[in-house]
Design a protein around this motif. Structure first.
Motif, PDB file in Angstrom:
ATOM      1  N   LYS A 267       0.914  -1.395  -0.051  1.00  0.00           N
ATOM      2  CA  LYS A 267      -0.092  -0.152   0.053  1.00  0.00           C
ATOM      3  C   LYS A 267       0.788   1.220   0.206  1.00  0.00           C
ATOM      4  CE  LYS A 267      -4.084   1.867   2.091  1.00  0.00           C
ATOM      5  NZ  LYS A 267      -5.127   1.704   3.033  1.00  0.00           N
ATOM      6  N   LEU A 268       2.116   1.295   0.728  1.00  0.00           N
ATOM      7  CA  LEU A 268       2.825   2.450   0.873  1.00  0.00           C
ATOM      8  C   LEU A 268       3.472   2.741  -0.691  1.00  0.00           C
ATOM      9  CD1 LEU A 268       4.579   1.958   4.325  1.00  0.00           C
ATOM     10  CD2 LEU A 268       2.912   3.814   3.565  1.00  0.00           C
ATOM     11  N   HIS A 270       2.194   3.142  -3.382  1.00  0.00           N
ATOM     12  CA  HIS A 270       1.348   4.078  -4.345  1.00  0.00           C
ATOM     13  C   HIS A 270       0.363   4.876  -3.382  1.00  0.00           C
ATOM     14  CE1 HIS A 270       2.481   1.693  -7.633  1.00  0.00           C
ATOM     15  NE2 HIS A 270       1.973   0.486  -7.162  1.00  0.00           N
ATOM     16  N   LEU A 271       0.657   5.050  -2.248  1.00  0.00           N
ATOM     17  CA  LEU A 271      -0.023   6.020  -1.205  1.00  0.00           C
ATOM     18  C   LEU A 271       0.359   7.228  -1.317  1.00  0.00           C
ATOM     19  CD1 LEU A 271      -2.350   5.684   1.025  1.00  0.00           C
ATOM     20  CD2 LEU A 271      -0.145   5.812   2.704  1.00  0.00           C
ATOM     21  N   PRO A 272      -0.855   8.211  -1.693  1.00  0.00           N
ATOM     22  CA  PRO A 272      -0.325   9.761  -1.578  1.00  0.00           C
ATOM     23  C   PRO A 272       0.190  10.208  -0.586  1.00  0.00           C
ATOM     24  CG  PRO A 272      -2.300   8.987  -2.803  1.00  0.00           C
ATOM     25  CD  PRO A 272      -2.087   7.988  -2.028  1.00  0.00           C
ATOM     26  N   GLY A 273       1.140  11.199  -0.461  1.00  0.00           N
ATOM     27  CA  GLY A 273       1.679  12.143   0.370  1.00  0.00           C
ATOM     28  C   GLY A 273       3.104  11.656   0.686  1.00  0.00           C
ATOM     29  N   LYS A 274       3.673  10.610  -0.108  1.00  0.00           N
ATOM     30  CA  LYS A 274       5.222  10.308   0.100  1.00  0.00           C
ATOM     31  C   LYS A 274       5.933  11.581  -0.143  1.00  0.00           C
ATOM     32  CE  LYS A 274       6.321   6.372  -1.583  1.00  0.00           C
ATOM     33  NZ  LYS A 274       6.468   5.552  -2.605  1.00  0.00           N
ATOM     34  N   PRO A 275       6.878  11.566   0.783  1.00  0.00           N
ATOM     35  CA  PRO A 275       7.829  12.655   0.685  1.00  0.00           C
ATOM     36  C   PRO A 275       8.418  12.684  -0.501  1.00  0.00           C
ATOM     37  CG  PRO A 275       8.142  11.810   2.965  1.00  0.00           C
ATOM     38  CD  PRO A 275       7.282  11.005   2.026  1.00  0.00           C
ATOM     39  N   SER A 276       8.693  13.999  -1.334  1.00  0.00           N
ATOM     40  CA  SER A 276       9.516  13.715  -2.647  1.00  0.00           C
ATOM     41  C   SER A 276      11.033  14.076  -2.603  1.00  0.00           C
ATOM     42  CB  SER A 276       9.068  15.044  -3.484  1.00  0.00           C
ATOM     43  OG  SER A 276       9.163  16.045  -2.865  1.00  0.00           O
TER      44      SER A 276
END
Length: 276
Positions: A267-268, A270-276
């Motif tokens: 899940k992690l 493709h989970l939105p909010g991941k630091p760029s």
């Protein structure tokens, strides 16, 4: 799929029940509407790219209806279609689920009129100060009209000024009526339109003011990702400790732990909010 022969009332167009009718290479076609399967990552990326593009273009309608009007004339496209095409193809950055706008690459007009040079922008007490080189070239006139768009991404709004000044003025002041406008993120664009409205210049990106702030949706996504990541770290540590033994653990508790570990790990990705 089947080919429909034209009847006494012509062929239908559009959707009737679960059948769609349309023209393909001059032939009337009808087909059943299939059940959509699980979208691929590429499909999800395309959907997000379109959503980001539409969110940017929507508030700019008053500006692009003028700035892209000449280019759309004589074609099957309209100003909105052109803006969506330019932005989706050239002004997006990142990969799903973190697709964003590169504001410096946004195109709001294209034309043969010479664009302004040496464009500068600064924030004043009650608005924006813009200045440019007002010297004339072979393809520019002193009475060319200056069009300015101030985009406020965090508020999903845009301020349009279709007659802000003339090329010969060399500068203009854009009054911002509401206090929040001066403190929120601003992306500013400018183009020139001839006084007879028969030609227009390429748009020029004047720059950003007040930096780039996260929207409420992005803040919520980052907070959710942080929570999920913390849980994954906790589960991962427990799982690794179990796996360090000499034999593979058994039992319902371990199977539940392993299932949660794999689920969170996937899940992690493709989970939105991941630091760029």
């Amino acid at each position: 799929m089947a080919i429909c022969s034209v009847g006494p009332y012509g062929h239908p167009s559009g959707k009737i029940g679960n059948v769609v009718f349309y023209m393909l290479n001059g032939q009337p076609i009808c087909r059943l509407v299939g059940k959509p399967g699980k979208p691929t990552t590429k499909q999800l990326g395309n959907r997000q790219a379109m959503a980001v593009t539409m969110g940017l273009v929507g508030p700019m309608a008053d500006f692009i209806n003028v700035s892209l009007k000449l280019e759309a004339e004589g074609t099957l496209k309209n100003s909105h279609n052109l803006a969506v095409s330019y932005i989706k193809k050239q002004a997006l950055t990142g990969e799903y689920p973190n697709i964003k706008v590169d504001y410096s690459k946004v195109i709001l007009s294209r034309g043969s009129l010479d664009a302004v040079k040496d464009l500068k922008i600064s924030k004043g007490e009650n608005g924006l100060n813009l200045s440019w080189d007002n010297s004339l070239s072979a393809n520019g006139a002193s009475d060319d009209l200056v069009m300015v768009l101030v985009n406020h991404p965090s508020k999903k709004r845009a301020s349009t000024y279709l007659n802000a000044a003339r090329r010969a003025d060399g500068s203009c002041f854009i009054a911002l009526s509401e206090e929040w406008m001066l403190n929120e993120q601003m992306e500013v664009y400018l183009c020139l339109r001839s006084s007879n409205e028969k030609s227009i210049s390429d748009s020029v990106y004047a720059g950003n003011l007040n930096g780039v702030a996260d929207s409420q949706a992005e803040k919520a996504k980052k907070a959710h990702f942080t929570t999920m990541k913390a849980r994954f770290d906790q589960v991962s540590l427990a799982y690794q400790k179990q796996m360090e033994g000499e034999s593979i653990p058994e039992g319902k508790a371990f199977r539940h732990l392993e299932r949660e570990y794999r689920m969170l790990k996937e899940k992690l990705k493709h989970l939105p909010g991941k630091p760029s």
